[in-house]
Design an enzyme around this catalytic site. Structure first.
Site, PDB file in Angstrom:
ATOM      1  CG  LEU A 189      -1.964  -1.167   1.235  1.00  0.00           C
ATOM      2  CD1 LEU A 189      -2.845  -1.060   2.490  1.00  0.00           C
ATOM      3  CD2 LEU A 189      -2.847  -1.208  -0.025  1.00  0.00           C
TER       4      LEU A 189
ATOM      5  CG  ASN B 137       2.289   4.405  -6.035  1.00  0.00           C
ATOM      6  OD1 ASN B 137       1.816   5.511  -5.758  1.00  0.00           O
ATOM      7  ND2 ASN B 137       2.687   4.084  -7.234  1.00  0.00           N
TER       8      ASN B 137
ATOM      9  CG  PHE C 125       0.772  -6.421 -11.408  1.00  0.00           C
ATOM     10  CD1 PHE C 125      -0.177  -7.389 -11.070  1.00  0.00           C
ATOM     11  CD2 PHE C 125       0.813  -5.973 -12.720  1.00  0.00           C
ATOM     12  CE1 PHE C 125      -1.057  -7.893 -12.010  1.00  0.00           C
ATOM     13  CE2 PHE C 125      -0.070  -6.477 -13.666  1.00  0.00           C
ATOM     14  CZ  PHE C 125      -1.009  -7.430 -13.316  1.00  0.00           C
ATOM     15  CB  ALA C 126       4.540  -5.843  -5.786  1.00  0.00           C
TER      16      ALA C 126
ATOM     17  CE  LYS D  37       2.934   3.432 -11.941  1.00  0.00           C
ATOM     18  NZ  LYS D  37       1.903   3.319 -12.935  1.00  0.00           N
TER      19      LYS D  37
ATOM     20  CB  SER E  75       7.971  -1.709 -19.004  1.00  0.00           C
ATOM     21  OG  SER E  75       7.916  -0.463 -19.661  1.00  0.00           O
TER      22      SER E  75
ATOM     23  CE1 TYR F 256       9.482   1.777 -15.776  1.00  0.00           C
ATOM     24  CE2 TYR F 256       9.021   0.749 -13.664  1.00  0.00           C
ATOM     25  CZ  TYR F 256       8.711   0.939 -15.008  1.00  0.00           C
ATOM     26  OH  TYR F 256       7.654   0.268 -15.565  1.00  0.00           O
TER      27      TYR F 256
ATOM     28  CE  LYS G   1       8.456  -2.921 -14.461  1.00  0.00           C
ATOM     29  NZ  LYS G   1       7.623  -3.836 -13.666  1.00  0.00           N
TER      30      LYS G   1
ATOM     31  CG  PHE H 274       3.925  -1.083 -26.136  1.00  0.00           C
ATOM     32  CD1 PHE H 274       4.086  -2.450 -25.958  1.00  0.00           C
ATOM     33  CD2 PHE H 274       4.804  -0.434 -26.988  1.00  0.00           C
ATOM     34  CE1 PHE H 274       5.082  -3.159 -26.626  1.00  0.00           C
ATOM     35  CE2 PHE H 274       5.812  -1.144 -27.666  1.00  0.00           C
ATOM     36  CZ  PHE H 274       5.944  -2.502 -27.478  1.00  0.00           C
TER      37      PHE H 274
ATOM     38  CG  PHE I  31       7.164  16.907 -21.125  1.00  0.00           C
ATOM     39  CD1 PHE I  31       6.693  15.818 -20.401  1.00  0.00           C
ATOM     40  CD2 PHE I  31       7.275  18.130 -20.465  1.00  0.00           C
ATOM     41  CE1 PHE I  31       6.331  15.947 -19.056  1.00  0.00           C
ATOM     42  CE2 PHE I  31       6.913  18.270 -19.133  1.00  0.00           C
ATOM     43  CZ  PHE I  31       6.453  17.174 -18.426  1.00  0.00           C
TER      44      PHE I  31
ATOM     45  NE  ARG J 262       8.758  12.678 -19.226  1.00  0.00           N
ATOM     46  CZ  ARG J 262       7.692  11.943 -18.921  1.00  0.00           C
ATOM     47  NH1 ARG J 262       6.937  12.250 -17.883  1.00  0.00           N
ATOM     48  NH2 ARG J 262       7.343  10.921 -19.697  1.00  0.00           N
TER      49      ARG J 262
HETATM   50  C1  WQD Z   1       3.942   9.569 -22.521  1.00  0.00           C
HETATM   51  C2  WQD Z   1       4.218  10.751 -23.432  1.00  0.00           C
HETATM   52  C3  WQD Z   1       5.804  12.313 -22.530  1.00  0.00           C
HETATM   53  C4  WQD Z   1       3.365  13.758 -19.222  1.00  0.00           C
HETATM   54  C5  WQD Z   1       6.540   5.542 -18.803  1.00  0.00           C
HETATM   55  C6  WQD Z   1       7.383   4.340 -18.462  1.00  0.00           C
HETATM   56  C7  WQD Z   1       6.632   3.079 -18.798  1.00  0.00           C
HETATM   57  C8  WQD Z   1       5.320   3.096 -18.061  1.00  0.00           C
HETATM   58  C9  WQD Z   1       4.506   4.291 -18.533  1.00  0.00           C
HETATM   59  C10 WQD Z   1       5.217   2.262 -15.789  1.00  0.00           C
HETATM   60  C11 WQD Z   1       5.698  11.137 -23.482  1.00  0.00           C
HETATM   61  C12 WQD Z   1       4.438  12.960 -22.699  1.00  0.00           C
HETATM   62  C13 WQD Z   1       3.816  13.048 -20.332  1.00  0.00           C
HETATM   63  C14 WQD Z   1       3.107  15.152 -19.327  1.00  0.00           C
HETATM   64  C15 WQD Z   1       3.748  15.065 -21.631  1.00  0.00           C
HETATM   65  N1  WQD Z   1       5.557   3.215 -16.677  1.00  0.00           N
HETATM   66  N2  WQD Z   1       3.991  13.703 -21.508  1.00  0.00           N
HETATM   67  N3  WQD Z   1       3.302  15.749 -20.549  1.00  0.00           N
HETATM   68  O1  WQD Z   1       7.233   7.981 -20.426  1.00  0.00           O
HETATM   69  O2  WQD Z   1       6.048   6.787 -22.361  1.00  0.00           O
HETATM   70  O3  WQD Z   1       6.349   5.600 -20.189  1.00  0.00           O
HETATM   71  O4  WQD Z   1       5.282   5.457 -18.175  1.00  0.00           O
HETATM   72  O5  WQD Z   1       4.752   1.180 -15.955  1.00  0.00           O
HETATM   73  O6  WQD Z   1       7.387   1.963 -18.394  1.00  0.00           O
HETATM   74  O7  WQD Z   1       8.555   4.359 -19.248  1.00  0.00           O
HETATM   75  O8  WQD Z   1       4.745   7.489 -20.338  1.00  0.00           O
HETATM   76  O9  WQD Z   1       2.755   8.854 -19.819  1.00  0.00           O
HETATM   77  O10 WQD Z   1       5.005   9.554 -18.849  1.00  0.00           O
HETATM   78  O11 WQD Z   1       4.578   9.856 -21.280  1.00  0.00           O
HETATM   79  O12 WQD Z   1       3.911  15.629 -22.728  1.00  0.00           O
HETATM   80  O13 WQD Z   1       2.708  15.844 -18.355  1.00  0.00           O
HETATM   81  O14 WQD Z   1       3.534  11.889 -22.912  1.00  0.00           O
HETATM   82  O15 WQD Z   1       6.828  13.213 -22.899  1.00  0.00           O
HETATM   83  O16 WQD Z   1       5.994  11.569 -24.784  1.00  0.00           O
HETATM   84  P1  WQD Z   1       6.181   7.052 -20.907  1.00  0.00           P
HETATM   85  P2  WQD Z   1       4.240   8.971 -19.981  1.00  0.00           P
END
Ligand code: WQD
Length: 341
Positions: free
Chosen positions: A34, A36, A82-83, A86, A126, A151, A155, A180, A220, A297
């Protein structure tokens, strides 16, 4: 009926998977610390399925507690793990926590599987293990690359730990599912993604902006080599993703696996840019989004989407829910959580 252990089962993907396991007739026990997620998720799972999963609270990085759990539950047929911690950005600040929590938890589970004779494990991996692929779409044969974050590296290393342990102990069999970008929420709006603090991921930031919790969405970067300049990802509905886990568990329980260790990509096969997701959200919900283009980012890749052929053919699984329905489900969840009509 067979008892399935779901670690991290009060989390976002975990809770949706518990619902689908129960819908498929499995008994479920959840282990979660718990850190997160909220215990209220258990009540909401019960509201959806009419069945209350068993639950124990502890951290699986604690070897003694993990052993004690397996010693008291010798009726577990399979595990979905899953735990894990992340948050990509946080992992850069506190890498030791990520390596300890994510790697030691899996190793404790594997030790107990060997000691107590639990053969089957499905591991939550992932697409981050692919880094920025040289060629798209990504298949399971696409070479993995150095992760952009601790992170992501946990994986990749956990996949290797699982593969090597199964090679050394053939009584084990496992499947790594490379997600994905999971988005959306259960149609009931009773469970969904509830990030603690400021959301790192795109869709929860969008829904919180639409709900007025955030002033504006920062996009971003719009200088990527993509049609509209913003980065592309393969966004998959979390319920579709959860259903794939039930199929993976059945593959192991029915000994249909073709190797001791298997890997499957879980995506839709379609890539959408950030700006397309923003426009898609506005179209699906009728809510205008306040957003601003800012710098890229750090650590983000430019574009990735899955070749889903192998999962479609081998698992007989395909993502079915479209983007509109998925984005609307995320908004309905946000509105329920915030008490917005
Ligand atoms: C998606 C796109 C950002 C926030 C990560 C991990 C992956 C999984 C999912 C855990 C990117 C853009 C995001 C914002 C934005 N994590 N963005 N403004 O980085 O593809 O994947 O999270 O299980 O393993 O790698 O996901 O949702 O952070 O970003 O523009 O405020 O949205 O730059 O292009 P990401 P995300």
């Amino acid at each position: 009926m067979k008892q399935i252990l779901v670690t991290g089962g009060t989390g976002y993907i975990g809770s949706h998977t518990v619902v689908e396991l129960q819908n498929a007739g499995y008994d479920v026990i959840i282990v979660d610390d718990l850190s997160n997620s909220s215990i209220d998720v258990i009540d909401n799972i019960e509201k959806i399925t009419g069945k209350r999963p068993d639950f124990e609270k502890f951290n699986l990085a604690d070897a003694a507690k993990t052993d004690d759990f397996f010693n008291r539950h010798q009726d577990i047929s399979a595990i979905i793990h899953f735990a894990a911690s992340k948050a990509v950005g946080e992992s850069v600040q506190i890498p030791l926590h990520y390596y300890r929590n994510n790697l030691v938890s899996l190793m404790n589970i594997l030790d107990c599987q060997l000691k107590y004779g639990v053969s089957n494990i499905v591991f939550s991996s992932s697409c981050t293990v692919y880094g920025q692929p040289d060629k798209l779409p990504v298949t399971e044969k696409t070479p993995r690359k150095d992760a952009e974050s601790p992170y992501g590296n946990t994986k990749r290393v956990n996949e290797d730990i699982l593969q090597d342990t199964i090679k050394a102990y053939p009584q084990l069999k496992g499947i790594a599912l490379r997600y994905f970008n999971p988005i959306g929420a259960h149609p009931s709006a009773l469970i969904g993604e509830l990030p603690l603090g400021v959301p790192q991921n795109l869709v929860p930031f969008i829904t919180q902006t639409a709900a007025g919790l955030r002033d504006e969405l920062k996009v971003f970067g719009d200088d990527y080599d993509t049609p509209d300049g913003s980065a592309i990802r393969d966004y998959i509905n979390v319920v579709d993703l959860a259903k794939a886990h039930v199929i993976a568990i059945e593959r192991l329980l029915e000994n249909k696996n073709k190797a001791g260790y298997e890997v499957f990509n879980l995506g839709t096969g379609n890539g959408y840019s950030v700006l397309e997701i923003v426009k898609g959200f506005e179209k699906a919900t009728g809510v205008k989004l306040n957003y601003k283009i800012v710098a890229r980012r750090a650590g983000d890749i430019e574009k990735i989407w899955a070749d889903t052929t192998y999962a479609n053919e081998e698992l007989g699984w395909k993502a079915e829910k479209g983007l509109d329905e998925t984005l609307l489900s995320a908004w309905n969840w946000e509105k329920r959580v915030r008490g917005i009509e």
